[in-house]
Design a protein around this motif. Structure first.
Motif, PDB file in Angstrom:
ATOM      1  N   VAL A   1       0.851  -1.335   0.099  1.00  0.00           N
ATOM      2  CA  VAL A   1      -0.132  -0.033   0.036  1.00  0.00           C
ATOM      3  C   VAL A   1       0.927   1.269  -0.047  1.00  0.00           C
ATOM      4  CG1 VAL A   1      -1.503   1.360   1.249  1.00  0.00           C
ATOM      5  CG2 VAL A   1      -1.887  -1.217   1.138  1.00  0.00           C
ATOM      6  N   PHE A   2       1.782   1.363   0.863  1.00  0.00           N
ATOM      7  CA  PHE A   2       2.699   2.395   0.756  1.00  0.00           C
ATOM      8  C   PHE A   2       3.411   2.851  -0.581  1.00  0.00           C
ATOM      9  CE2 PHE A   2       4.153   2.648   5.548  1.00  0.00           C
ATOM     10  CZ  PHE A   2       2.758   3.122   6.075  1.00  0.00           C
ATOM     11  N   ARG A   3       3.997   1.615  -1.133  1.00  0.00           N
ATOM     12  CA  ARG A   3       4.664   1.998  -2.345  1.00  0.00           C
ATOM     13  C   ARG A   3       3.793   2.159  -3.387  1.00  0.00           C
ATOM     14  NH1 ARG A   3       7.618   4.229  -3.961  1.00  0.00           N
ATOM     15  NH2 ARG A   3       7.948   2.808  -5.897  1.00  0.00           N
ATOM     16  N   MET A   4       2.421   1.671  -3.524  1.00  0.00           N
ATOM     17  CA  MET A   4       1.442   1.980  -4.485  1.00  0.00           C
ATOM     18  C   MET A   4       1.243   3.492  -4.388  1.00  0.00           C
ATOM     19  SD  MET A   4       0.928  -0.260  -6.441  1.00  0.00           S
ATOM     20  CE  MET A   4      -1.039   0.133  -7.214  1.00  0.00           C
ATOM     21  N   ILE A   5       1.092   3.840  -3.254  1.00  0.00           N
ATOM     22  CA  ILE A   5       0.769   5.549  -2.974  1.00  0.00           C
ATOM     23  C   ILE A   5       1.498   6.524  -3.488  1.00  0.00           C
ATOM     24  CG2 ILE A   5       0.278   7.181  -1.270  1.00  0.00           C
ATOM     25  CD1 ILE A   5      -1.189   5.207   0.414  1.00  0.00           C
ATOM     26  N   LEU A   6       2.981   5.699  -3.053  1.00  0.00           N
ATOM     27  CA  LEU A   6       4.075   6.579  -3.740  1.00  0.00           C
ATOM     28  C   LEU A   6       4.200   6.439  -5.327  1.00  0.00           C
ATOM     29  CD1 LEU A   6       6.692   5.819  -0.990  1.00  0.00           C
ATOM     30  CD2 LEU A   6       5.502   8.161  -1.339  1.00  0.00           C
ATOM     31  N   ALA A   7       3.977   5.382  -5.779  1.00  0.00           N
ATOM     32  CA  ALA A   7       4.393   5.366  -7.305  1.00  0.00           C
ATOM     33  C   ALA A   7       3.205   5.936  -8.134  1.00  0.00           C
ATOM     34  CB  ALA A   7       4.204   3.543  -7.465  1.00  0.00           C
ATOM     35  N   PHE A   8       1.912   6.133  -7.433  1.00  0.00           N
ATOM     36  CA  PHE A   8       1.093   6.838  -8.246  1.00  0.00           C
ATOM     37  C   PHE A   8       1.500   8.502  -8.125  1.00  0.00           C
ATOM     38  CE2 PHE A   8      -1.742   3.270  -8.008  1.00  0.00           C
ATOM     39  CZ  PHE A   8      -2.410   3.251  -9.364  1.00  0.00           C
ATOM     40  N   LYS A   9       2.203   8.713  -7.414  1.00  0.00           N
ATOM     41  CA  LYS A   9       2.461  10.147  -7.090  1.00  0.00           C
ATOM     42  C   LYS A   9       3.981  10.588  -7.833  1.00  0.00           C
ATOM     43  CE  LYS A   9       2.459  10.547  -2.669  1.00  0.00           C
ATOM     44  NZ  LYS A   9       2.638  11.212  -1.452  1.00  0.00           N
ATOM     45  N   VAL A  10       4.494   9.514  -8.611  1.00  0.00           N
ATOM     46  CA  VAL A  10       5.466   9.831  -9.190  1.00  0.00           C
ATOM     47  C   VAL A  10       5.697  11.122 -10.023  1.00  0.00           C
ATOM     48  CG1 VAL A  10       5.233   8.283 -11.396  1.00  0.00           C
ATOM     49  CG2 VAL A  10       7.400   8.705 -10.694  1.00  0.00           C
ATOM     50  N   PHE A  11       6.716  11.739 -10.025  1.00  0.00           N
ATOM     51  CA  PHE A  11       6.964  13.025 -10.768  1.00  0.00           C
ATOM     52  C   PHE A  11       8.289  13.196 -11.140  1.00  0.00           C
ATOM     53  CE2 PHE A  11       7.781  17.775 -10.893  1.00  0.00           C
ATOM     54  CZ  PHE A  11       6.976  18.004 -11.890  1.00  0.00           C
ATOM     55  N   ASP A  12       9.190  13.163 -10.017  1.00  0.00           N
ATOM     56  CA  ASP A  12      10.573  13.564 -10.482  1.00  0.00           C
ATOM     57  C   ASP A  12      11.502  12.854 -11.357  1.00  0.00           C
ATOM     58  OD1 ASP A  12      10.490  11.601  -8.620  1.00  0.00           O
ATOM     59  OD2 ASP A  12      11.985  12.225  -7.309  1.00  0.00           O
ATOM     60  N   GLU A  13      11.153  11.638 -11.451  1.00  0.00           N
ATOM     61  CA  GLU A  13      11.770  10.845 -12.503  1.00  0.00           C
ATOM     62  C   GLU A  13      11.416  11.404 -13.782  1.00  0.00           C
ATOM     63  OE1 GLU A  13      10.818   6.986 -10.910  1.00  0.00           O
ATOM     64  OE2 GLU A  13      12.148   7.130  -9.114  1.00  0.00           O
ATOM     65  N   ILE A  14      10.049  11.174 -13.905  1.00  0.00           N
ATOM     66  CA  ILE A  14       9.505  11.748 -15.360  1.00  0.00           C
ATOM     67  C   ILE A  14       9.809  13.043 -15.506  1.00  0.00           C
ATOM     68  CG2 ILE A  14       7.220  11.988 -16.444  1.00  0.00           C
ATOM     69  CD1 ILE A  14       7.700   9.148 -15.907  1.00  0.00           C
ATOM     70  N   TYR A  15      10.107  14.044 -14.844  1.00  0.00           N
ATOM     71  CA  TYR A  15      10.343  15.370 -14.992  1.00  0.00           C
ATOM     72  C   TYR A  15      12.038  15.447 -15.582  1.00  0.00           C
ATOM     73  CZ  TYR A  15      11.242  20.460 -14.421  1.00  0.00           C
ATOM     74  OH  TYR A  15      11.459  21.702 -14.490  1.00  0.00           O
ATOM     75  N   LEU A  16      12.531  14.810 -14.826  1.00  0.00           N
ATOM     76  CA  LEU A  16      14.276  14.657 -14.998  1.00  0.00           C
ATOM     77  C   LEU A  16      14.563  14.063 -16.334  1.00  0.00           C
ATOM     78  CD1 LEU A  16      15.121  14.497 -11.220  1.00  0.00           C
ATOM     79  CD2 LEU A  16      15.297  16.574 -12.669  1.00  0.00           C
ATOM     80  N   LEU A  17      13.794  12.867 -16.481  1.00  0.00           N
ATOM     81  CA  LEU A  17      14.506  12.087 -17.466  1.00  0.00           C
ATOM     82  C   LEU A  17      13.777  12.293 -19.047  1.00  0.00           C
ATOM     83  CD1 LEU A  17      14.511   8.501 -15.466  1.00  0.00           C
ATOM     84  CD2 LEU A  17      16.611  10.024 -16.409  1.00  0.00           C
ATOM     85  N   THR A  18      12.384  12.343 -18.813  1.00  0.00           N
ATOM     86  CA  THR A  18      11.800  12.224 -20.323  1.00  0.00           C
ATOM     87  C   THR A  18      10.904  13.567 -20.347  1.00  0.00           C
ATOM     88  OG1 THR A  18       9.853  11.111 -19.310  1.00  0.00           O
ATOM     89  CG2 THR A  18      11.787  10.039 -20.198  1.00  0.00           C
ATOM     90  N   GLY A  19      10.337  14.218 -19.378  1.00  0.00           N
ATOM     91  CA  GLY A  19       9.480  15.301 -19.445  1.00  0.00           C
ATOM     92  C   GLY A  19       7.954  14.796 -20.017  1.00  0.00           C
ATOM     93  N   GLY A  20       7.785  13.605 -19.879  1.00  0.00           N
ATOM     94  CA  GLY A  20       6.344  13.172 -20.385  1.00  0.00           C
ATOM     95  C   GLY A  20       6.386  12.619 -21.619  1.00  0.00           C
ATOM     96  N   GLY A  21       7.547  12.566 -22.461  1.00  0.00           N
ATOM     97  CA  GLY A  21       7.795  12.151 -23.784  1.00  0.00           C
ATOM     98  C   GLY A  21       8.520  11.038 -23.965  1.00  0.00           C
ATOM     99  N   PRO A  22       8.823  10.447 -25.059  1.00  0.00           N
ATOM    100  CA  PRO A  22       8.267  11.053 -26.294  1.00  0.00           C
ATOM    101  C   PRO A  22       6.877  11.031 -26.604  1.00  0.00           C
ATOM    102  CG  PRO A  22       9.482   8.967 -26.796  1.00  0.00           C
ATOM    103  CD  PRO A  22       9.677   9.302 -25.328  1.00  0.00           C
ATOM    104  N   GLY A  23       6.298  12.122 -27.045  1.00  0.00           N
ATOM    105  CA  GLY A  23       4.890  12.101 -27.205  1.00  0.00           C
ATOM    106  C   GLY A  23       4.145  12.154 -25.656  1.00  0.00           C
TER     107      GLY A  23
END
Length: 291
Positions: free
Chosen positions: A217-239
C-alpha cells in the motif's frame, strides 16, 4: 474519564488541530478552486464560477487518459518488481551471518540519494551517444539504443530507475518483518523435516502477509505520485509515452495556467487513487483471511 486521560488528550489536541488544518484547508481550497476558472488581472487572481464544467471536460482530455494508463502500468510493474526483489534480498540477508551489516548498507544506498542526482546519473547512463549502458552493449556488438527517446522503451527505462531507487524501501520494511517472525515456529518446522521451499510457502509468506500488505500500500501510493523521475528523465515524452498523472497536473497548473481545471483534475485523481488503493487493499486482505 480520569484526570490523566483528559490531560493526555488535551496535550495532543493542539498538534491534532495543527495537522488537521494543514491537511483540510489546502484540500478545501482545492475543491473550491475546481469549481472556478481563474484569470489573472493586474497580478490579482479573479475567480469565475463555472460549476462542474471543469469536471465534465475531464473525460475528453486525451493527455489525462494517457497519464492514467501510464501511471497504472508504471505503478503495477514497478511495485511488483520492488516487492519481489526486496523480499528475496531481505530473505537472503536474514540468512547471512558474516557481513550482514555491510550488505544492508549497500542495499539501502539508492534510497539515500536525492532525486535530482538520480535523474542526472541515469540520464547520463541512458545517453544515446556516450552513455555507459550503450557503451557496454557496444562491447557485445549491439548498436546504441535510444532508451529515453524510443516510445516503446521510455516507460520501461523510467520503471528501471524507479525499481533501483525504491527497492531499498521495500527491502527495509520486509527485512524488519522477517526479523520479527517467531523463531520457534521455523525450528519446529525444521525438526519436522520441512524443506526451505515448504517453510517459505507455508510459514514465512502467511506470517509476512500483514507486512507485505502495508509495504504494498505504501509503495502504491508513492508510485501513483511519481513526478521527479519523469520530469528529470523524459518530461512526459516522447509524445505521451511517459506521461503520468502528476506530470499532467503539473502541465495544467503551471505550464498552461489552467488552475481551475488542474484543481478538478487533482480532485478526480485523488478520488481515483483512493478507490484503487482501497480496492487493492481489501482484495489482498480478503485473500490473507482466506489463507
Amino acid at each position: 474519564m480520569r484526570a490523566d486521560g483528559i490531560w493526555r488528550y488535551a496535550t495532543l489536541l493542539p498538534a491534532i488541530l495543527f495537522f488537521a488544518l494543514l491537511t483540510f484547508l489546502p484540500l478545501a481550497n482545492l475543491v473550491a478552486l475546481s469549481f472556478h476558472d481563474v484569470e489573472w488581472n493586474d497580478a490579482t487572481a479573479v475567480w469565475k464560477w463555472v460549476g462542474v464544467e471543469n469536471f465534465l471536460a475531464l473525460p475528453a482530455d486525451n493527455l489525462l487518459r494517457a497519464g492514467i494508463l501510464n501511471t497504472v502500468i508504471f505503478a503495477v510493474v514497478a511495485v511488483a518488481l520492488q516487492m519481489i526483489i526486496g523480499f528475496f534480498l531481505a530473505l537472503w540477508t536474514t540468512q547471512v551471518i558474516r557481513g550482514r551489516l555491510f550488505y544492508r548498507t549497500i542495499f539501502i544506498l539508492p534510497i539515500l540519494v536525492p532525486g535530482i542526482i538520480i535523474g542526472a546519473i541515469w540520464k547520463l547512463m541512458y545517453s544515446y551517444d556516450f552513455g555507459v549502458i550503450n557503451s557496454a552493449l557496444g562491447v557485445f556488438g549491439i548498436g546504441p539504443v535510444d532508451w529515453l527517446g524510443n516510445p516503446n522503451l521510455a516507460l520501461l527505462s523510467v520503471i528501471i530507475v524507479d525499481v533501483w531507487h525504491w527497492t531499498p524501501f521495500c527491502f527495509l520494511l520486509l527485512l524488519a518483518g522477517l526479523e520479527s517472525l517467531p523463531k520457534d515456529v521455523f525450528e519446529a518446522a525444521r525438526v519436522d523435516g520441512a524443506s526451505d521451499r515448504q517453510m517459505l510457502r507455508y510459514i514465512t509468506l502467511p506470517l509476512m502477509l500483514p507486512t507485505l500488505i502495508v509495504t504494498f500500500v505504501f509503495r502504491m501510493i508513492l508510485a501513483f505520485k511519481v513526478f521527479d523521475e519523469i520530469y528529470l528523465l523524459t518530461g512526459g515524452g516522447p509524445g505521451t509515452a511517459t506521461e503520468v498523472i502528476s506530470y499532467t497536473i503539473y502541465r495544467r497548473f503551471f505550464t498552461e495556467d489552467q488552475v481551475g481545471y488542474g484543481a478538478a483534475m487533482s480532485i478526480a485523481v485523488i478520488a481515483l487513487i483512493a478507490v484503487m488503493i482501497l480496492t487493492a487493499t481489501r482484495a489482498t486482505t480478503r485473500k490473507a483471511d482466506q489463507s
